[in-house]
Design a protein around this motif. Structure first.
Motif, PDB file in Angstrom:
ATOM      1  N   GLU A  27       4.447  26.129 -39.343  1.00 62.31           N
ATOM      2  CA  GLU A  27       4.496  25.179 -40.455  1.00 62.31           C
ATOM      3  C   GLU A  27       4.046  25.817 -41.760  1.00 62.31           C
ATOM      4  O   GLU A  27       4.517  25.453 -42.847  1.00 62.31           O
ATOM      5  N   HIS A  43       4.392  18.802 -47.807  1.00 58.88           N
ATOM      6  CA  HIS A  43       3.232  17.984 -48.161  1.00 58.88           C
ATOM      7  C   HIS A  43       3.240  17.820 -49.682  1.00 58.88           C
ATOM      8  O   HIS A  43       3.543  18.769 -50.413  1.00 58.88           O
ATOM      9  N   PHE A 185      -1.668  24.359 -37.564  1.00 61.07           N
ATOM     10  CA  PHE A 185      -0.528  23.458 -37.432  1.00 61.07           C
ATOM     11  C   PHE A 185       0.238  23.751 -36.145  1.00 61.07           C
ATOM     12  O   PHE A 185       0.249  24.881 -35.656  1.00 61.07           O
ATOM     13  N   GLN A 187       4.190  22.311 -34.754  1.00 65.91           N
ATOM     14  CA  GLN A 187       5.342  21.416 -34.853  1.00 65.91           C
ATOM     15  C   GLN A 187       5.159  20.369 -35.946  1.00 65.91           C
ATOM     16  O   GLN A 187       5.423  19.181 -35.754  1.00 65.91           O
ATOM     17  N   ARG A 189       2.478  19.186 -37.240  1.00 61.39           N
ATOM     18  CA  ARG A 189       1.275  18.349 -37.163  1.00 61.39           C
ATOM     19  C   ARG A 189       0.040  19.187 -37.481  1.00 61.39           C
ATOM     20  O   ARG A 189      -0.143  20.269 -36.933  1.00 61.39           O
ATOM     21  N   LEU A 191      -3.444  20.044 -36.810  1.00 61.12           N
ATOM     22  CA  LEU A 191      -4.322  19.851 -35.661  1.00 61.12           C
ATOM     23  C   LEU A 191      -5.792  19.840 -36.052  1.00 61.12           C
ATOM     24  O   LEU A 191      -6.574  19.048 -35.530  1.00 61.12           O
TER      25      LEU A 191
END
Length: 330
Positions: A27, A43, A185, A187, A189, A191
């Motif tokens: 990501e 983002h 990160f 996928q 997301r 973490l």
């Protein structure tokens, strides 16, 4: 005049001058391209109160260094650094000479950029980005192709350049080396984020532990919790204490995570190493320079890996031994 701080949604607070934010995982590369205006925004990001969305790359006030750095091979180092200045895209820009001095590249100013090794080519690209006095530097896989000593030097250099740095890498060791703040990160997301030492030692979930370095996982059942500690009955036998990550009910299945370098190994009975020590058998030893990589089988057949300094007295292959660790390291 101070630049407005860069703020990335989900990664607050805003970056401080000299701070290095490492984005670990696939990501991160897409995020850096999005911040630079060279790809879809993953983002929302702001310079002060100004959203970056919709602004072309040259109006974002950010310096991007991609991989490979994209130098003009037929031009000199100095001409490469001066290129964005010729385009008139920066106010109060540094001179090419000053930017090269900040990177220690003045002696190579007249050399052709095409003949530079990777570490020096990266420094030229950094000088080119720094010359525009960016509000932040965006780096895509900056450690790729560098030798270990060159990585150490780059990590130290990034903190001295002045602007905050956002760097994307898929290499956990490089991220931990360079970062003041680490964001992990998977996928798309996020973490976990925080100081790299904290993320490494107290991963929020098993995937974070795996993504940030080698880790052992011992399955068991949660017996009790107290404050931020837990007591676990291991499938391998015995009861151990560990720091608690997450919210689990008593009786739930769980895993105790142990970094290989935190394990102590000795050719003694488990009770000789104290409460929580586990019986094991040494199965294999691999020499890794200053360290030895030990593969040990526990009573339930599970394998754990330990990293121990070379030169220590170790059990013989096939010999029974004990494995132990401190509570705060699990």
């Amino acid at each position: 005049m101070d630049k407005a701080p860069l703020r990335i949604e989900g990664l607050e607070p805003a970056l401080r001058p000299g701070e290095v934010l490492a984005l670990l995982g696939a990501e991160g590369e897409a995020m850096v391209l999005g911040l630079a205006g060279l790809g879809p925004a993953r983002h929302a990001a702001f310079l002060g109160d100004q959203p970056l969305a919709g602004l072309p790359p040259h109006r974002r006030g950010l310096g991007a260094v991609l991989h490979p750095p994209g130098l003009f091979p037929g031009l000199s180092v100095a001409a490469n650094v001066a290129w964005p200045l010729r385009l008139g895209r920066a106010e109060n820009a540094l001179s090419a000479e000053a930017a090269l001095a900040a990177l220690g590249m003045q002696p190579a100013a007249a050399a052709l950029a095409g003949g530079l090794p990777p570490a020096l080519a990266l420094r030229v690209a950094l000088a080119r980005a720094l010359a525009t006095r960016p509000a932040a530097l965006l780096l895509q896989n900056p450690f790729a192709g560098l030798e270990p000593e060159e990585r150490l030097a780059l990590a130290a250099l990034l903190r001295r350049l002045g602007p905050p740095v956002v760097l994307a890498t898929a290499d956990a060791a490089s991220a931990l080396l360079a970062a003041d703040r680490l964001a992990v990160f998977d996928q798309g997301r996020l973490l976990q984020q925080g100081p790299p030492q904290q993320v490494y030692a107290r991963p929020a979930e098993a995937l974070v532990a795996r993504l940030t370095g080698p880790a052992n996982f011992l399955p068991g059942r949660l017996l009790e919790t107290f404050d931020d500690e837990a007591r676990v009955a291991l499938d391998a036998g015995g009861e151990v204490e560990a720091m608690l990550a997450g919210d689990l009910p008593v009786g739930a299945r769980c895993q105790v995570m142990l970094r290989p370098e935190r394990l102590a190994v000795a050719a003694v009975a488990p009770e000789a190493m104290g409460d929580g020590a586990l019986a094991a058998t040494l199965r294999a030893v691999a020499f890794q320079g200053s360290q030895l990589r030990l593969a040990l089988a526990l009573a339930d057949g599970a394998e754990v890996i330990a990293l121990r300094p070379a030169g220590l007295r170790l059990p013989a292959l096939g010999e029974a031994c004990a494995v132990a660790w401190e509570t705060g390291q699990a």
